[in-house]
Design a protein around this motif. Structure first.
Motif, short mmCIF file in Angstrom:
data_model
loop_
_atom_site.label_atom_id
_atom_site.label_comp_id
_atom_site.label_asym_id
_atom_site.label_seq_id
_atom_site.Cartn_x
_atom_site.Cartn_y
_atom_site.Cartn_z
N PRO A 24 -27.39 -9.36 15.50
CA PRO A 24 -26.02 -10.17 15.05
C PRO A 24 -26.54 -10.97 13.60
N VAL A 25 -25.62 -11.40 13.04
CA VAL A 25 -25.77 -12.30 11.72
C VAL A 25 -25.42 -13.59 12.21
N THR A 26 -26.24 -14.51 11.96
CA THR A 26 -26.25 -15.73 12.70
C THR A 26 -25.82 -17.02 11.44
N THR A 27 -25.13 -17.71 11.80
CA THR A 27 -24.98 -19.12 10.87
C THR A 27 -25.17 -20.31 11.63
N GLU A 28 -26.42 -20.80 11.19
CA GLU A 28 -26.76 -21.98 11.85
C GLU A 28 -25.98 -23.17 11.23
N VAL A 29 -25.16 -24.25 11.91
CA VAL A 29 -24.41 -25.11 11.35
C VAL A 29 -24.98 -26.49 11.85
N THR A 30 -25.50 -27.08 10.86
CA THR A 30 -26.20 -28.60 11.17
C THR A 30 -25.28 -29.73 10.66
N ALA A 31 -25.13 -30.52 11.93
CA ALA A 31 -23.90 -31.55 11.62
C ALA A 31 -24.55 -32.57 10.64
N GLY A 32 -23.58 -32.91 9.65
CA GLY A 32 -24.30 -34.05 8.75
C GLY A 32 -23.24 -35.17 9.03
N THR A 33 -23.55 -36.33 8.05
CA THR A 33 -22.57 -37.54 8.33
C THR A 33 -21.35 -37.45 7.49
N ALA A 34 -21.61 -36.83 6.21
CA ALA A 34 -20.33 -36.43 5.30
C ALA A 34 -19.86 -34.99 5.33
N TYR A 38 -25.18 -25.31 6.20
CA TYR A 38 -24.81 -23.84 7.00
C TYR A 38 -25.96 -23.01 6.26
N GLN A 39 -26.76 -22.17 7.17
CA GLN A 39 -27.86 -21.29 6.63
C GLN A 39 -27.47 -20.02 7.67
N MET A 40 -27.38 -19.00 6.64
CA MET A 40 -27.02 -17.50 7.22
C MET A 40 -28.51 -17.03 7.58
N CYS A 41 -28.48 -15.99 8.41
CA CYS A 41 -29.48 -15.24 8.63
C CYS A 41 -29.28 -13.81 9.04
N PHE A 42 -29.84 -12.91 8.45
CA PHE A 42 -29.81 -11.47 9.01
C PHE A 42 -31.12 -11.31 9.75
N TYR A 43 -31.09 -10.61 10.85
CA TYR A 43 -32.25 -10.29 11.61
C TYR A 43 -32.99 -8.79 10.72
N ILE A 44 -34.11 -8.93 10.97
CA ILE A 44 -34.97 -7.91 10.07
C ILE A 44 -35.30 -6.95 11.26
N GLY A 45 -35.06 -5.64 10.91
CA GLY A 45 -35.45 -4.72 12.02
C GLY A 45 -36.88 -4.56 12.42
N ASP A 46 -37.07 -3.84 13.50
CA ASP A 46 -38.45 -3.84 14.19
C ASP A 46 -39.56 -3.02 13.07
N ASP A 47 -39.06 -2.16 12.23
CA ASP A 47 -39.95 -1.50 11.23
C ASP A 47 -40.38 -2.55 10.13
N HIS A 48 -39.72 -3.58 9.95
CA HIS A 48 -40.48 -4.53 8.92
C HIS A 48 -40.55 -5.94 9.59
N GLN A 49 -40.57 -6.10 10.97
CA GLN A 49 -40.90 -7.49 11.49
C GLN A 49 -42.30 -8.06 11.23
N ALA A 50 -43.23 -7.01 11.30
CA ALA A 50 -44.72 -7.84 10.91
C ALA A 50 -44.97 -8.06 9.58
N ILE A 62 -37.51 -15.93 4.10
CA ILE A 62 -37.84 -15.25 5.59
C ILE A 62 -38.14 -16.57 6.50
N GLN A 63 -37.41 -16.51 7.51
CA GLN A 63 -37.63 -17.52 8.48
C GLN A 63 -37.88 -16.73 9.93
N ASP A 64 -39.06 -17.46 10.63
CA ASP A 64 -39.28 -17.14 11.94
C ASP A 64 -38.87 -18.28 12.81
N ARG A 65 -37.96 -17.93 13.53
CA ARG A 65 -37.30 -18.72 14.59
C ARG A 65 -38.40 -18.83 15.92
#
Length: 131
Positions: A24-34, A38-50, A62-65
């Motif tokens: 999936p395409v994920t959007t991480e939403v972090t609550a702020g005071t004001a 938002y941080q959107m991520c695409f998953y990288i397929g198996d052929d490019h994971q390493a 590039i983010q490793d969760r």
């Protein structure tokens, strides 16, 4: 956010190589005071994971969760406004509270599995992280 990530997988990267679009395409939403962040991520397929190509755009990273446990609620249709996503997150939170579960209210994920031009039987999810 989507356009920057899409350019990356279409070859705007150190290898000038197209990568397969993975769901999936994920959007991480972090609550702020004001305001929320938002941080959107695409998953990288198996052929490019390493060894994924380095993004050419400095705003794309590039983010490793870490492994985590999430509770999810599947929702159909188009969720276009923040309020739509937040309503679904609230529904999931109420179900979890009734079951005695606790979740983090700092972050949540808004998740889409379908291309924007798919009109019927869409799959979206709200993810809340187990506390």
């Amino acid at each position: 956010m989507f356009k920057r990530l899409f350019r990356y997988i279409k070859g705007y990267n150190s290898m000038n190589e197209s990568l397969a679009m993975a769901a999936p395409v994920t959007t991480e939403v972090t609550a702020g005071t004001a305001t929320n962040t938002y941080q959107m991520c695409f998953y990288i397929g198996d052929d490019h994971q390493a060894s994924p190509p380095t993004p050419a755009d400095p705003l794309v990273t590039i983010q490793d969760r870490p492994q985590s446990t999430v509770f999810t609620r599947t929702v159909g249709g188009y969720l276009r406004k923040d309020e739509d996503w937040l309503t679904e997150a609230g529904r999931l939170n109420e179900l979890l509270k009734a079951g005695g579960e606790t979740v983090s209210h700092e972050h949540m994920y808004w998740v889409g599995y379908d291309a924007p031009f798919k009109f019927w039987h869409r799959r979206n999810e709200v993810w809340l992280l187990k506390d």
